[in-house]
Scaffold this motif. Structure first.
Motif, PDB file in Angstrom:
ATOM      1  N   HIS A   1       0.835  -1.206   0.000  1.00 61.54           N
ATOM      2  CA  HIS A   1       0.000   0.000   0.000  1.00 61.54           C
ATOM      3  C   HIS A   1       0.867   1.253   0.000  1.00 61.54           C
ATOM      4  CE1 HIS A   1      -3.812  -2.038   0.679  1.00 61.54           C
ATOM      5  NE2 HIS A   1      -3.175  -2.839   1.536  1.00 61.54           N
ATOM      6  N   ASN A   2       0.248   2.350  -0.447  1.00 65.03           N
ATOM      7  CA  ASN A   2       0.932   3.641  -0.421  1.00 65.03           C
ATOM      8  C   ASN A   2       1.058   4.124   1.020  1.00 65.03           C
ATOM      9  OD1 ASN A   2       0.921   3.628  -3.208  1.00 65.03           O
ATOM     10  ND2 ASN A   2      -0.962   4.826  -3.344  1.00 65.03           N
ATOM     11  N   VAL A   3       2.157   4.780   1.311  1.00 66.38           N
ATOM     12  CA  VAL A   3       2.393   5.371   2.627  1.00 66.38           C
ATOM     13  C   VAL A   3       2.739   6.836   2.402  1.00 66.38           C
ATOM     14  CG1 VAL A   3       3.879   5.379   4.668  1.00 66.38           C
ATOM     15  CG2 VAL A   3       3.226   3.208   3.606  1.00 66.38           C
ATOM     16  N   MET A   4       2.211   7.675   3.260  1.00 65.99           N
ATOM     17  CA  MET A   4       2.524   9.090   3.172  1.00 65.99           C
ATOM     18  C   MET A   4       2.974   9.566   4.535  1.00 65.99           C
ATOM     19  SD  MET A   4       0.364  12.087   1.484  1.00 65.99           S
ATOM     20  CE  MET A   4       0.945  13.742   1.438  1.00 65.99           C
ATOM     21  N   TYR A   5       4.117  10.242   4.551  1.00 64.86           N
ATOM     22  CA  TYR A   5       4.632  10.840   5.780  1.00 64.86           C
ATOM     23  C   TYR A   5       4.522  12.348   5.636  1.00 64.86           C
ATOM     24  CZ  TYR A   5       6.655   6.298   6.782  1.00 64.86           C
ATOM     25  OH  TYR A   5       6.826   4.969   7.037  1.00 64.86           O
ATOM     26  N   GLY A   6       4.162  12.990   6.723  1.00 64.65           N
ATOM     27  CA  GLY A   6       4.046  14.433   6.610  1.00 64.65           C
ATOM     28  C   GLY A   6       3.935  15.136   7.943  1.00 64.65           C
ATOM     29  N   THR A   7       3.754  16.422   7.837  1.00 65.22           N
ATOM     30  CA  THR A   7       3.611  17.278   9.017  1.00 65.22           C
ATOM     31  C   THR A   7       2.338  18.096   8.893  1.00 65.22           C
ATOM     32  OG1 THR A   7       4.849  19.091   8.016  1.00 65.22           O
ATOM     33  CG2 THR A   7       6.105  17.489   9.330  1.00 65.22           C
ATOM     34  N   LEU A   8       1.885  18.526  10.039  1.00 64.02           N
ATOM     35  CA  LEU A   8       0.694  19.372  10.119  1.00 64.02           C
ATOM     36  C   LEU A   8       1.063  20.515  11.045  1.00 64.02           C
ATOM     37  CD1 LEU A   8      -2.252  19.343   9.153  1.00 64.02           C
ATOM     38  CD2 LEU A   8      -2.844  18.261  11.315  1.00 64.02           C
ATOM     39  N   GLN A   9       0.893  21.733  10.565  1.00 62.37           N
ATOM     40  CA  GLN A   9       1.295  22.891  11.348  1.00 62.37           C
ATOM     41  C   GLN A   9       0.110  23.844  11.492  1.00 62.37           C
ATOM     42  OE1 GLN A   9       4.540  24.957   9.498  1.00 62.37           O
ATOM     43  NE2 GLN A   9       4.755  26.425  11.151  1.00 62.37           N
ATOM     44  N   ASP A  10      -0.100  24.324  12.712  1.00 62.68           N
ATOM     45  CA  ASP A  10      -1.137  25.318  12.970  1.00 62.68           C
ATOM     46  C   ASP A  10      -0.611  26.680  12.521  1.00 62.68           C
ATOM     47  OD1 ASP A  10      -3.051  27.065  13.915  1.00 62.68           O
ATOM     48  OD2 ASP A  10      -2.932  26.409  16.009  1.00 62.68           O
ATOM     49  N   ILE A  11      -1.226  27.246  11.484  1.00 59.53           N
ATOM     50  CA  ILE A  11      -0.805  28.544  10.966  1.00 59.53           C
ATOM     51  C   ILE A  11      -1.895  29.594  11.188  1.00 59.53           C
ATOM     52  CG2 ILE A  11       0.855  27.627   9.293  1.00 59.53           C
ATOM     53  CD1 ILE A  11      -1.343  28.052   7.136  1.00 59.53           C
ATOM     54  N   SER A  12      -2.752  29.359  12.167  1.00 56.73           N
ATOM     55  CA  SER A  12      -3.847  30.291  12.447  1.00 56.73           C
ATOM     56  C   SER A  12      -3.327  31.685  12.761  1.00 56.73           C
ATOM     57  CB  SER A  12      -4.696  29.779  13.607  1.00 56.73           C
ATOM     58  OG  SER A  12      -5.225  28.514  13.318  1.00 56.73           O
ATOM     59  N   GLY A  13      -2.267  31.778  13.574  1.00 55.36           N
ATOM     60  CA  GLY A  13      -1.695  33.091  13.897  1.00 55.36           C
ATOM     61  C   GLY A  13      -1.185  33.803  12.659  1.00 55.36           C
ATOM     62  N   LEU A  14      -0.533  33.057  11.783  1.00 60.87           N
ATOM     63  CA  LEU A  14      -0.042  33.620  10.534  1.00 60.87           C
ATOM     64  C   LEU A  14      -1.200  34.141   9.685  1.00 60.87           C
ATOM     65  CD1 LEU A  14       2.284  34.074   8.466  1.00 60.87           C
ATOM     66  CD2 LEU A  14       1.852  31.742   7.684  1.00 60.87           C
ATOM     67  N   LYS A  15      -2.273  33.359   9.603  1.00 63.73           N
ATOM     68  CA  LYS A  15      -3.430  33.777   8.801  1.00 63.73           C
ATOM     69  C   LYS A  15      -4.102  35.012   9.401  1.00 63.73           C
ATOM     70  CE  LYS A  15      -3.409  30.994   5.364  1.00 63.73           C
ATOM     71  NZ  LYS A  15      -3.288  31.511   4.005  1.00 63.73           N
ATOM     72  N   ARG A  16      -4.149  35.091  10.740  1.00 64.27           N
ATOM     73  CA  ARG A  16      -4.709  36.294  11.376  1.00 64.27           C
ATOM     74  C   ARG A  16      -3.848  37.509  11.021  1.00 64.27           C
ATOM     75  NH1 ARG A  16      -5.794  32.711  15.503  1.00 64.27           N
ATOM     76  NH2 ARG A  16      -3.835  33.165  16.583  1.00 64.27           N
ATOM     77  N   THR A  17      -2.530  37.323  11.062  1.00 68.19           N
ATOM     78  CA  THR A  17      -1.616  38.415  10.719  1.00 68.19           C
ATOM     79  C   THR A  17      -1.784  38.804   9.254  1.00 68.19           C
ATOM     80  OG1 THR A  17      -0.046  37.669  12.398  1.00 68.19           O
ATOM     81  CG2 THR A  17       0.805  39.122  10.673  1.00 68.19           C
ATOM     82  N   GLU A  18      -1.893  37.804   8.374  1.00 65.34           N
ATOM     83  CA  GLU A  18      -2.118  38.096   6.952  1.00 65.34           C
ATOM     84  C   GLU A  18      -3.420  38.864   6.767  1.00 65.34           C
ATOM     85  OE1 GLU A  18      -2.072  34.397   4.820  1.00 65.34           O
ATOM     86  OE2 GLU A  18       0.101  34.264   4.826  1.00 65.34           O
ATOM     87  N   GLY A  19      -4.460  38.449   7.479  1.00 65.79           N
ATOM     88  CA  GLY A  19      -5.744  39.142   7.395  1.00 65.79           C
ATOM     89  C   GLY A  19      -5.629  40.579   7.865  1.00 65.79           C
ATOM     90  N   GLU A  20      -4.923  40.785   8.959  1.00 69.23           N
ATOM     91  CA  GLU A  20      -4.724  42.138   9.479  1.00 69.23           C
ATOM     92  C   GLU A  20      -3.914  42.975   8.498  1.00 69.23           C
ATOM     93  OE1 GLU A  20      -4.919  45.397  12.105  1.00 69.23           O
ATOM     94  OE2 GLU A  20      -6.139  43.607  11.881  1.00 69.23           O
ATOM     95  N   LEU A  21      -2.865  42.385   7.913  1.00 72.83           N
ATOM     96  CA  LEU A  21      -2.072  43.100   6.920  1.00 72.83           C
ATOM     97  C   LEU A  21      -2.907  43.449   5.686  1.00 72.83           C
ATOM     98  CD1 LEU A  21       1.367  41.255   7.087  1.00 72.83           C
ATOM     99  CD2 LEU A  21       0.858  43.582   7.828  1.00 72.83           C
TER     100      LEU A  21
END
Length: 188
Positions: free
Chosen positions: A86-106
């Motif tokens: 079977h296929n296997v996928m390795y990865g990461t998950l990062q909370d970028i909510s703060g970044l998105k709030r900053t982008e929204g404010e900008l």
């Protein structure tokens, strides 16, 4: 292929869910992703699985226990790497909510700044028009006043020259011409 999901404890600290909540594996995780973002994630994943991209990467919104999060998921698929092919996928998950709030404010500040630039540009254009109107009015006034003063002074000068050419006594001539200077010379 088995839709199995294995995550570390950080996954649960980000989402607020427990390992018991996630017993349904990948189905549980996909149910948290906002419906309008699922398609974008799926397209990015399929492009990676077809070899069109070196890495899978997608930003999307997902539900957590405390509300909505913005997440950045990155991974690499290893086709057939599972024990049973079977296929296997390795990865990461990062909370970028703060970044998105900053982008929204900008973004909000950028729109506000653009509005202010438009407003100030309009004010500057209006001030420039007003200055040009004032300059034209000044020029017209000076032209008008010059004409209004020149006409009577020419008449006075002409009468002074006529008087100076007439037979006047010495005292009268001094009143018309001044001592040693002609009247016309004083106007020049």
């Amino acid at each position: 292929n088995t839709r199995e999901l294995q995550v570390n404890d950080h996954f649960f600290s980000i989402t607020g869910f427990t390992p018991e909540d996630a017993e349904d594996g990948l189905h549980f995780w996909l149910s948290l992703i906002q419906p309008r973002d699922k398609i974008r994630r799926k397209v990015a994943l399929l492009r990676h699985l077809r070899g069109e991209t070196e890495f899978f990467e997608c930003e999307y919104r997902a539900r957590s226990k405390s509300g909505e999060l913005w997440l950045l998921e990155r991974g690499t698929a290893f086709p057939g790497a599972g024990g049973d092919g079977h296929n296997v996928m390795y990865g990461t998950l990062q909370d970028i909510s703060g970044l998105k709030r900053t982008e929204g404010e900008l973004s909000r500040l950028l729109v506000e700044l653009e509005d202010r630039v438009v407003q100030r540009t309009s004010q500057l254009a209006e001030a420039t028009k007003e200055a040009e109107r004032a300059n034209r009015a000044k020029t017209e006034f000076l032209s008008f006043m010059s004409h209004e003063l020149r006409t009577p002074l020419n008449a006075v000068s002409g009468f002074g020259q006529l008087l100076a050419m007439s037979s006047l006594g010495e005292t009268e001539r001094l009143h018309v011409t001044g001592p040693g200077v002609g009247f016309a010379d004083t106007l020049a």
